[in-house]
Design an enzyme around this catalytic site. Structure first.
Site, PDB file in Angstrom:
ATOM      1  N   ARG A  70      -3.467  13.812  -4.443  1.00 38.57           N
ATOM      2  CA  ARG A  70      -4.591  12.728  -4.768  1.00 38.57           C
ATOM      3  C   ARG A  70      -5.483  13.638  -5.260  1.00 38.57           C
ATOM      4  NH1 ARG A  70      -6.174   8.912  -0.513  1.00 38.57           N
ATOM      5  NH2 ARG A  70      -4.216   8.387  -0.733  1.00 38.57           N
ATOM      6  N   ARG A 139     -14.643  10.496   1.458  1.00 36.48           N
ATOM      7  CA  ARG A 139     -13.467  11.160   0.697  1.00 36.48           C
ATOM      8  C   ARG A 139     -14.102  10.266  -0.801  1.00 36.48           C
ATOM      9  NH1 ARG A 139      -8.226   9.232   2.246  1.00 36.48           N
ATOM     10  NH2 ARG A 139      -7.790  10.038   3.752  1.00 36.48           N
ATOM     11  N   LYS A 201     -11.190   9.591   8.498  1.00 37.36           N
ATOM     12  CA  LYS A 201     -12.348   9.681   6.693  1.00 37.36           C
ATOM     13  C   LYS A 201     -13.700   8.786   6.793  1.00 37.36           C
ATOM     14  CE  LYS A 201      -8.166   6.757   5.974  1.00 37.36           C
ATOM     15  NZ  LYS A 201      -6.675   6.530   5.440  1.00 37.36           N
ATOM     16  N   LYS A 203     -15.404   6.574   3.897  1.00 39.19           N
ATOM     17  CA  LYS A 203     -15.501   6.199   2.277  1.00 39.19           C
ATOM     18  C   LYS A 203     -17.388   5.405   1.963  1.00 39.19           C
ATOM     19  CE  LYS A 203     -10.711   4.916   2.309  1.00 39.19           C
ATOM     20  NZ  LYS A 203      -9.655   4.491   3.171  1.00 39.19           N
ATOM     21  N   CYS A 422      -0.050  -2.019  -2.528  1.00 41.94           N
ATOM     22  CA  CYS A 422      -0.817  -0.716  -2.840  1.00 41.94           C
ATOM     23  C   CYS A 422       0.883  -0.032  -2.633  1.00 41.94           C
ATOM     24  CB  CYS A 422      -0.427  -0.614  -0.351  1.00 41.94           C
ATOM     25  SG  CYS A 422       0.434  -0.877   0.712  1.00 41.94           S
ATOM     26  N   CYS A 428       5.630   5.843   0.867  1.00 37.25           N
ATOM     27  CA  CYS A 428       4.443   5.407   1.711  1.00 37.25           C
ATOM     28  C   CYS A 428       5.304   5.769   2.852  1.00 37.25           C
ATOM     29  CB  CYS A 428       3.127   4.427   2.205  1.00 37.25           C
ATOM     30  SG  CYS A 428       2.765   4.549   3.546  1.00 37.25           S
ATOM     31  N   CYS A 467       1.505  -2.606   5.225  1.00 39.74           N
ATOM     32  CA  CYS A 467       1.346  -2.786   6.509  1.00 39.74           C
ATOM     33  C   CYS A 467      -0.362  -3.104   6.726  1.00 39.74           C
ATOM     34  CB  CYS A 467       1.797  -0.794   6.702  1.00 39.74           C
ATOM     35  SG  CYS A 467       0.153  -0.218   6.630  1.00 39.74           S
ATOM     36  N   CYS A 471      -4.272  -0.641   2.404  1.00 37.39           N
ATOM     37  CA  CYS A 471      -4.981   0.209   1.214  1.00 37.39           C
ATOM     38  C   CYS A 471      -5.238  -0.757   0.124  1.00 37.39           C
ATOM     39  CB  CYS A 471      -3.743   1.442   1.270  1.00 37.39           C
ATOM     40  SG  CYS A 471      -3.440   2.250   2.395  1.00 37.39           S
TER      41      CYS A 471
HETATM   42 FE1  SRM Z   1      -4.623   4.269   2.267  1.00 33.43          FE
HETATM   43  C1  SRM Z   1      -2.787   5.684   4.831  1.00 33.43           C
HETATM   44  C2  SRM Z   1      -2.620   5.195  -0.132  1.00 33.43           C
HETATM   45  C3  SRM Z   1      -6.835   3.719  -0.265  1.00 33.43           C
HETATM   46  C4  SRM Z   1      -6.724   2.387   4.552  1.00 33.43           C
HETATM   47  N1  SRM Z   1      -3.117   5.171   2.742  1.00 33.43           N
HETATM   48  C5  SRM Z   1      -2.866   6.069   3.661  1.00 33.43           C
HETATM   49  C6  SRM Z   1      -1.436   7.003   3.511  1.00 33.43           C
HETATM   50  C7  SRM Z   1      -1.743   8.456   3.248  1.00 33.43           C
HETATM   51  C8  SRM Z   1      -0.646   7.528   4.264  1.00 33.43           C
HETATM   52  C9  SRM Z   1      -0.583   7.901   5.551  1.00 33.43           C
HETATM   53  O1  SRM Z   1      -1.503   8.291   5.413  1.00 33.43           O
HETATM   54  O2  SRM Z   1       0.816   8.779   5.180  1.00 33.43           O
HETATM   55  C10 SRM Z   1      -1.078   6.068   1.803  1.00 33.43           C
HETATM   56  C11 SRM Z   1      -0.216   7.277   0.859  1.00 33.43           C
HETATM   57  C12 SRM Z   1       1.139   5.820   0.487  1.00 33.43           C
HETATM   58  C13 SRM Z   1       0.944   6.698  -1.437  1.00 33.43           C
HETATM   59  O3  SRM Z   1       3.076   7.022  -1.307  1.00 33.43           O
HETATM   60  O4  SRM Z   1       1.141   6.768  -1.929  1.00 33.43           O
HETATM   61  C14 SRM Z   1      -2.514   5.389   1.291  1.00 33.43           C
HETATM   62  N2  SRM Z   1      -4.449   4.294   0.822  1.00 33.43           N
HETATM   63  C15 SRM Z   1      -3.669   4.470  -0.383  1.00 33.43           C
HETATM   64  C16 SRM Z   1      -4.032   4.034  -1.750  1.00 33.43           C
HETATM   65  C17 SRM Z   1      -3.320   5.122  -2.958  1.00 33.43           C
HETATM   66  C18 SRM Z   1      -3.409   2.436  -2.296  1.00 33.43           C
HETATM   67  C19 SRM Z   1      -3.311   1.858  -3.144  1.00 33.43           C
HETATM   68  O5  SRM Z   1      -2.694   1.285  -3.717  1.00 33.43           O
HETATM   69  O6  SRM Z   1      -4.143   2.373  -4.062  1.00 33.43           O
HETATM   70  C20 SRM Z   1      -5.566   5.035  -1.745  1.00 33.43           C
HETATM   71  C21 SRM Z   1      -5.946   5.752  -2.398  1.00 33.43           C
HETATM   72  C22 SRM Z   1      -7.767   5.599  -1.721  1.00 33.43           C
HETATM   73  C23 SRM Z   1      -8.169   6.816  -2.441  1.00 33.43           C
HETATM   74  O7  SRM Z   1      -7.722   7.479  -3.810  1.00 33.43           O
HETATM   75  O8  SRM Z   1      -8.520   7.609  -1.850  1.00 33.43           O
HETATM   76  C24 SRM Z   1      -5.728   3.803  -0.099  1.00 33.43           C
HETATM   77  N3  SRM Z   1      -6.330   3.253   2.273  1.00 33.43           N
HETATM   78  C25 SRM Z   1      -7.293   2.959   1.330  1.00 33.43           C
HETATM   79  C26 SRM Z   1      -7.869   1.370   1.191  1.00 33.43           C
HETATM   80  C27 SRM Z   1      -9.264   1.137   0.482  1.00 33.43           C
HETATM   81  C28 SRM Z   1     -10.624   1.565   0.393  1.00 33.43           C
HETATM   82  O9  SRM Z   1     -10.627   2.662   0.881  1.00 33.43           O
HETATM   83  O10 SRM Z   1     -11.077   0.853  -0.387  1.00 33.43           O
HETATM   84  C29 SRM Z   1      -8.023   1.069   2.723  1.00 33.43           C
HETATM   85  C30 SRM Z   1      -8.304   0.382   3.545  1.00 33.43           C
HETATM   86  C31 SRM Z   1     -10.236   0.845   3.761  1.00 33.43           C
HETATM   87  C32 SRM Z   1     -10.579   1.783   4.563  1.00 33.43           C
HETATM   88  O11 SRM Z   1     -10.282   3.275   5.079  1.00 33.43           O
HETATM   89  O12 SRM Z   1     -11.198   0.811   5.912  1.00 33.43           O
HETATM   90  C33 SRM Z   1      -7.286   2.980   3.148  1.00 33.43           C
HETATM   91  N4  SRM Z   1      -5.327   4.052   4.394  1.00 33.43           N
HETATM   92  C34 SRM Z   1      -5.320   3.384   5.056  1.00 33.43           C
HETATM   93  C35 SRM Z   1      -5.393   3.997   6.404  1.00 33.43           C
HETATM   94  C36 SRM Z   1      -6.214   2.954   7.967  1.00 33.43           C
HETATM   95  C37 SRM Z   1      -7.751   3.819   8.042  1.00 33.43           C
HETATM   96  C38 SRM Z   1      -8.014   2.174  10.048  1.00 33.43           C
HETATM   97  O13 SRM Z   1      -9.060   2.912   9.569  1.00 33.43           O
HETATM   98  O14 SRM Z   1      -7.541   2.276  10.306  1.00 33.43           O
HETATM   99  C39 SRM Z   1      -4.780   4.871   6.472  1.00 33.43           C
HETATM  100  C40 SRM Z   1      -3.500   5.558   7.798  1.00 33.43           C
HETATM  101  C41 SRM Z   1      -4.361   5.976   8.343  1.00 33.43           C
HETATM  102  O15 SRM Z   1      -5.257   6.555   7.835  1.00 33.43           O
HETATM  103  O16 SRM Z   1      -4.239   6.306   9.634  1.00 33.43           O
HETATM  104  C42 SRM Z   1      -3.929   4.934   5.217  1.00 33.43           C
HETATM  105 FE1  SF4 Z   2       0.837   2.448   3.202  1.00 37.17          FE
HETATM  106 FE2  SF4 Z   2       0.268   0.626   4.470  1.00 37.17          FE
HETATM  107 FE3  SF4 Z   2      -1.697   2.357   3.151  1.00 37.17          FE
HETATM  108 FE4  SF4 Z   2       0.946   0.803   1.846  1.00 37.17          FE
HETATM  109  S1  SF4 Z   2      -1.620   0.340   2.915  1.00 37.17           S
HETATM  110  S2  SF4 Z   2       0.162   2.972   1.638  1.00 37.17           S
HETATM  111  S3  SF4 Z   2       1.955   0.293   3.262  1.00 37.17           S
HETATM  112  S4  SF4 Z   2      -0.414   2.927   5.432  1.00 37.17           S
END
Ligand code: SRM
Ligand code: SF4
Length: 560
Positions: A70, A139, A201, A203, A422, A428, A467, A471
């Site tokens: 990323r 981030r 993390k 944001k 997502c 993922c 899930c 994201c």
């Molecule tokens: Fe996310 C984890 C993809 C934005 C909340 N996110 C992941 C991981 C890295 C899975 C992992 O930990 O093994 C995913 C990778 C999947 C893949 O194959 O690419 C993943 N997140 C994404 C992306 C690519 C989704 C998308 O459709 O674009 C976004 C990448 C953003 C970036 O460029 O940095 C992405 N993730 C978000 C957002 C939205 C945002 O940031 O505005 C959220 C919700 C907002 C927040 O953070 O509260 C988000 N991602 C999570 C979480 C839950 C965090 C939490 O507080 O509980 C995880 C899991 C974790 O961190 O344990 C996670």
């Molecule tokens: Fe993976 Fe869940 Fe984030 Fe989708 S919402 S990319 S399934 S961690």
């Protein structure tokens, strides 16, 4: 979730080095568990192809391992050369696609371990980095990407870049491990993050006046400019938004940000630092499910949190002013820029830039950027703007899109253009259900129903995640589909894109094929009983929980 205790790992990692470099020298396709955790700080995720996991297990073979990279691209701006370089890497070292993320950056998927160094070096040669794109740090800082917002817009973009570099870890680990930098003998703790970095993390988003394309209320810190006579006179600071939750664990929840108050434009970085360090020192370091800033503010209360931040920054917040709850602008279609040139916003389904059957978006973009002087801006809604296009080149751009089968925004339905999913399966590791691969067909069915009900012109956001981590920010969508298990989703309704309220849980464990049929009674009621100009989220709130629950009950003909 990792079983590894992350704080000791971070502390003993020699500022994010750990054994990554040594492991890279040894043969193999994967990394040890501690290195997998540290790799995230370098923007690298170890993944495997979940489509082949079960079969490979049956055959007794190892999983099909690869890596996701990323990038960190504050504000989402890329030159044409940078975009073409990363596109080239997608072809040579990744799975042939680029993924625009909801945080306005690009991901490569499917990079094998032996190609990691080459890929990161090529990014570096083109002035791009993956450093701190993931991990327990600040981030990618997101900011509205438009090219027509005047001097205010440029100021906001510069602020995004400033905050991003301010919070980039100071350790030379990335440089040493990936770019051949000379090893630094002894490096002190990071001046902001210390030795254990943040609990989780973090944001940050910067909103443009009147446009919530960054979903500002969902961020750890949201920054909204107060503009008078085309000058930024202050910033409104929001804190404590965040979306991740876990099914059946009510102690985890999505949350919208609170308003802290106003600060002068030249103090905003200090304020963000005071917020980040408050979270660094008081955030939960025992339980990662409870470690985000939103829980700190929820548990200790806003007055306590505000006091902490004010003590650290050395001044008090100004009273919050009137704050418009802005709509999400998608920035699609042709727009004239401030400098007289043009920008073209393209709707990219779920952010995936690929060549697929009749639609060859990846090739189209490559051809355009090779032939026409232009630049690229990624949006936080997973779309892309081609900017800086001369009037004389507009026809070339359009005809290249047409010959590659790329739909323009006017050919994409409103609901599809607004939708996000997502990546989920197959990359993922946390996905419980499909998202990016399932949503297009669900939308085709939904488009039919909306048209039948005369609702096809509605502003309606549909977001799907594999899930509950959130994201694609599904909890502020009008309709959120949140993966529960393979082929089963929770449906949430009535969220507001303006960030005034989250959606509410409505139905659970709905199979993919029933997602739209189960929504139809609600949509029919909305079409028949809405008040003039009423939006779905307001309609849901007016109707109230009991009536909504009744609309969710299966109809007689649907009961098996
Ligand atoms: Fe996310 C984890 C993809 C934005 C909340 N996110 C992941 C991981 C890295 C899975 C992992 O930990 O093994 C995913 C990778 C999947 C893949 O194959 O690419 C993943 N997140 C994404 C992306 C690519 C989704 C998308 O459709 O674009 C976004 C990448 C953003 C970036 O460029 O940095 C992405 N993730 C978000 C957002 C939205 C945002 O940031 O505005 C959220 C919700 C907002 C927040 O953070 O509260 C988000 N991602 C999570 C979480 C839950 C965090 C939490 O507080 O509980 C995880 C899991 C974790 O961190 O344990 C996670
Ligand atoms: Fe993976 Fe869940 Fe984030 Fe989708 S919402 S990319 S399934 S961690």
């Amino acid at each position: 979730m990792s079983k590894i205790q992350l704080d000791p790992l971070k502390r003993e990692s020699r500022q994010l080095r750990g054994t990554i470099g040594r492991e890279l020298e040894a043969p193999g396709r994967t990394f040890s568990d501690p290195s997998k955790q540290l790799l995230k700080f370098h923007g690298v995720y170890q993944q495997d192809d979940r489509d082949t996991r079960a079969e490979r297990k049956r055959e007794g073979s190892d999983r099909d391992w690869s890596f996701m990279i990323r990038c960190r691209i504050p504000g989402g701006r890329l030159s044409s050369a940078q975009y073409l370089a990363i596109d080239d890497l997608a072809g040579r070292h990744a799975d042939g696609t680029l993924r625009i993320t909801t945080r306005q950056t690009l991901q490569l998927h499917g990079v094998i371990r032996d190609d990691l160094r080459g890929t990161l070096r090529e990014l570096d040669r083109n002035l791009m980095t993956a450093y701190a794109a993931c991990g327990d740090v600040v981030r990618n800082v997101i900011c509205c990407p438009v090219a027509h917002g005047g001097p205010v817009q440029e100021q906001l973009h510069r602020l995004a870049e400033r905050i991003s570099s301010h919070f980039l870890p100071r350790s030379a680990a990335y440089h040493e491990i990936w770019l051949g930098g000379k090893p630094v003998e002894r490096e002190g703790p990071d001046p902001i993050y210390g030795e254990t970095y943040l609990p989780r993390k973090f944001k940050i988003a910067i909103q443009r006046p009147g446009d919530n394309c960054v979903d500002v209320w969902t961020q750890d810190v949201g920054i909204v400019p107060v503009v008078e006579n085309e000058r930024i006179v202050a910033y409104e600071i929001l804190a404590g938004g965040g979306l991740g939750m876990t099914h059946n664990k009510p102690e985890t929840f999505p949350r919208l940000a609170d308003r802290l108050g106003q600060v002068a434009p030249d103090r905003v970085v200090e304020t963000v630092q005071a917020i980040v360090t408050t979270q660094r020192d008081h955030g939960d370091r025992e339980n990662r499910r409870h470690a985000r800033l939103k829980y700190l503010i929820h548990d200790r209360g806003l007055p306590w949190f505000r006091r902490q931040v004010e003590q650290r920054q050395g001044f008090v917040f100004g009273e919050p002013g009137p704050l418009e709850r802005a709509e999400i602008e998608l920035h699609l279609g042709w727009t004239r820029q401030d400098d007289g040139r043009w920008s073209l916003g393209l709707s990219v389904e779920n952010g995936r830039i690929a060549d697929r059957e009749a639609t060859r978006l990846r090739s189209a973009l490559r051809q355009i950027l090779r032939r026409v002087p232009a630049a690229v801006r990624l949006t936080p809604q997973q779309d892309l703007l081609l900017t800086d296009i001369d009037e004389a080149d507009r026809d070339v751009v359009e005809s290249l899109l047409v010959t590659h089968g790329v739909r323009t925004s006017s050919e994409t339905s409103r609901v599809r253009a607004m939708a996000m999913a997502c990546p989920a399966l197959p990359t993922c590791g946390l996905a419980l259900a499909e998202a990016e691969r399932a949503l297009p067909a669900v939308l085709t069915e939904l488009e039919r129903e909306l048209k039948r009900l005369g609702l096809d012109g509605e502003v309606l956001s549909v977001r799907m995640t594999g899930c509950p981590n959130g994201c694609a920010r599904p909890y502020v969508a009008d309709i959120g589909f949140v993966g529960r298990s393979l082929d089963r989703y929770a449906i949430r309704i009535g969220g507001s894109a303006r960030g005034t309220h989250l959606n509410r849980p409505w139905l659970d464990l709905v199979p993919t094929r029933e997602l739209v049929t189960r929504l139809v009674p609600l949509l029919e009621a909305f079409a028949a009983r809405r008040q003039a100009g009423e939006r779905l989220d307001d309609f849901c709130r007016r109707l109230g929980d009991t009536a909504l629950d009744r609309l969710g009950e299966p109809r007689l003909e649907e009961v098996p």
